[in-house]
Design an enzyme around this catalytic site. Structure first.
Site, PDB file in Angstrom:
ATOM      1  N   CYS A 119       0.957  -1.225  -0.019  1.00 24.68           N
ATOM      2  CA  CYS A 119      -0.073   0.015   0.016  1.00 24.68           C
ATOM      3  C   CYS A 119       0.761   1.333  -0.045  1.00 24.68           C
ATOM      4  O   CYS A 119       0.283   2.312  -0.326  1.00 24.68           O
ATOM      5  CB  CYS A 119      -0.923   0.008   1.225  1.00 24.68           C
TER       6      CYS A 119
ATOM      7  N   GLY B 108      -8.344 -10.804   3.925  1.00 25.14           N
ATOM      8  CA  GLY B 108      -7.020 -11.061   3.581  1.00 25.14           C
ATOM      9  C   GLY B 108      -6.063 -10.703   4.806  1.00 25.14           C
ATOM     10  O   GLY B 108      -6.759 -10.596   6.185  1.00 25.14           O
TER      11      GLY B 108
END
EC number: 1.2.1.70
Length: 440
Positions: free
Chosen positions: A81, A218
């Site tokens: 990210c 996840g």
């Protein structure tokens, strides 16, 4: 550097005869100066731009397949990210940028303007600092090391991870573990998942009584959920995942509720807080889902964004993304800053060991080539003696003398041919064989 090192590294042509020269040639592209890293991260780009250059597993597979077609076969991609980076050997960093832009959705020109690159030892040091959390958006974030391990493992499975990169990654993994155990760089709880907890505390003081939906179970989703349970004491969490069994298993372990993916919209509309960690290639949570809904807080933990930007324009919805989460400060973060010098010292020590291994590996290639050449001469002379009439064991002395003379002739011939280097050659040969001869 020893005399032997200088001789073989600076003037390998001294032994350039027949198969020796062929064996001593090493692929120039694998020289350390041609090891590069290119990428973008949170320091210069926001989450929206980073999302354009994020690499999902399918893109990673395609990138490696194409890399092999252009003779780039020792590399791996780190896409999180906070960053997308490509590490590997190439003639130029531009070759790696071309690979990255080819498989992502962003503009090539924009990538050229925003991307950074590092080469050689600078690139190696960068990987150490990334792997130990020193370069993370949240200092000391330990989750990055697992992402590096998985990225390298994927490349190795595709036969795109050479011995240099595999050794380097293993060294980074070791250093990361040492820093975690021997310093306070990763002590305390500071991560994207924990920053989410802090954000929820600020926006929802009565969070225990709020209905929460977690979309995506996840790693990030699971960690965030565990933190909410541990630190906030929440219980009304509904898990939604494309694969229903994944949500069901995690819900069963923690006493939570789960719902099928088909019920996503109705579940989100009924929630007070929506956490999105689904990692879809494009937004799945849309503004149209909330036009008639109650006020709510939506936190998008995905890169690229999985929440449509228009959601943030709705007056009754507060939208938070990963960049905003990283601004959540904690006293733990300040304590970690004092541990940075210790972490850097550990990196310096192990990076020096890695570079020593690299240099010795290069020498080993040359020394093996010398050994092979000596073996070749030895075998040829023995065979010639065997082919002659009246071969006897005592003839070995004569054979040995011829072998020694051939090596002397080989070196002498090179010295005579390259007169401008002859003094250096003789000095090094004298030093290597420790003859004891004094030279003026």
């Amino acid at each position: 550097m020893t005399a032997l090192s200088r001789l073989f590294a600076a003037y390998p042509s001294i032994f350039a005869a027949g198969s020796l020269y062929k064996n001593m040639q090493v692929s120039h592209s694998k020289e350390i100066a041609n090891f590069h890293i290119v990428g973008i991260n949170y320091k210069k780009t926001d989450a929206a731009i980073r999302g354009l250059y994020a690499i999902n597993p399918a893109q990673y597979q395609q990138l490696l397949e194409h890399a092999r077609t252009v003779q780039l076969d020792d590399l791996f991609v780190l896409s999180t990210c906070n960053r997308t980076e490509l590490y590997g050997f190439a003639d130029s960093p531009q070759d790696l940028l071309d690979l990255l832009s080819r498989e992502t959705h962003g503009d090539r020109a924009q990538l050229g303007e925003l991307a950074y690159s590092k080469s050689g030892e600078e690139a190696i040091r960068h990987l150490y600092q990334v792997g130990t959390g020193l370069d993370s958006q949240i200092l000391g974030d330990y989750e990055i090391i697992g992402q590096i391990r998985n990225a390298a493992k994927f490349a190795k499975a595709q036969q795109c991870l050479g011995s240099f990169l595999e050794r380097l990654v293993n060294s980074v993994l070791q250093v990361s573990k040492l820093i975690k155990t021997e310093t306070g760089l990763s002590k305390g709880t500071v991560s994207v998942a924990f920053a989410t907890v802090r954000m929820l505390e600020r926006h929802c003081p009565d969070i225990r009584h709020k209905k929460i939906v977690l979309l995506g179970v996840g790693k990030i989703g699971r960690n965030t959920c565990k933190n909410m349970i541990e630190y906030l004491g929440v219980k009304e969490v509904t898990l939604i995942n494309r694969t229903l069994q994944v949500a069901a298993d995690f819900a069963g372990q923690h006493g939570l509720r789960y719902a099928p993916y088909e019920n996503m919209v109705s579940e989100m509309q009924a929630a007070d807080v929506v956490l999105v960690a689904s990692n879809a290639p494009e937004p799945t949570v849309l503004a149209s889902h909330f036009h008639q809904s109650s006020p709510k807080l939506i936190i998008d933990l995905s890169i690229p964004f999985n929440v449509e930007s228009a959601v943030g324009d709705l007056e009754h919805v507060t939208l938070v993304n990963v960049d905003e989460l990283s601004k959540v400060q904690d006293e733990t973060l300040q304590n970690r800053l004092g541990e940075v010098p210790k972490a850097l010292a550990i990196i310096d020590e192990h990076m020096a060991e890695f570079l020593y291994w690299y240099k010795m590996r290069k020498h080993a290639v040359v020394l093996k080539a010398v050994k092979d050449k000596l073996q070749e001469i030895h075998t040829r002379e023995i065979q010639q003696q065997k082919n002659g009439s009246g071969y006897k064991v005592e003839d070995m002395e004569e054979v040995s003398s011829r072998i020694i003379q051939k090596m002397i002739n080989l070196m002498a011939g090179k010295v005579r041919k390259e007169t401008d280097k002859s003094d250096l050659y003789i000095a090094m040969i004298n030093d290597i064989f420790e003859t004891g001869v004094k030279q003026d």
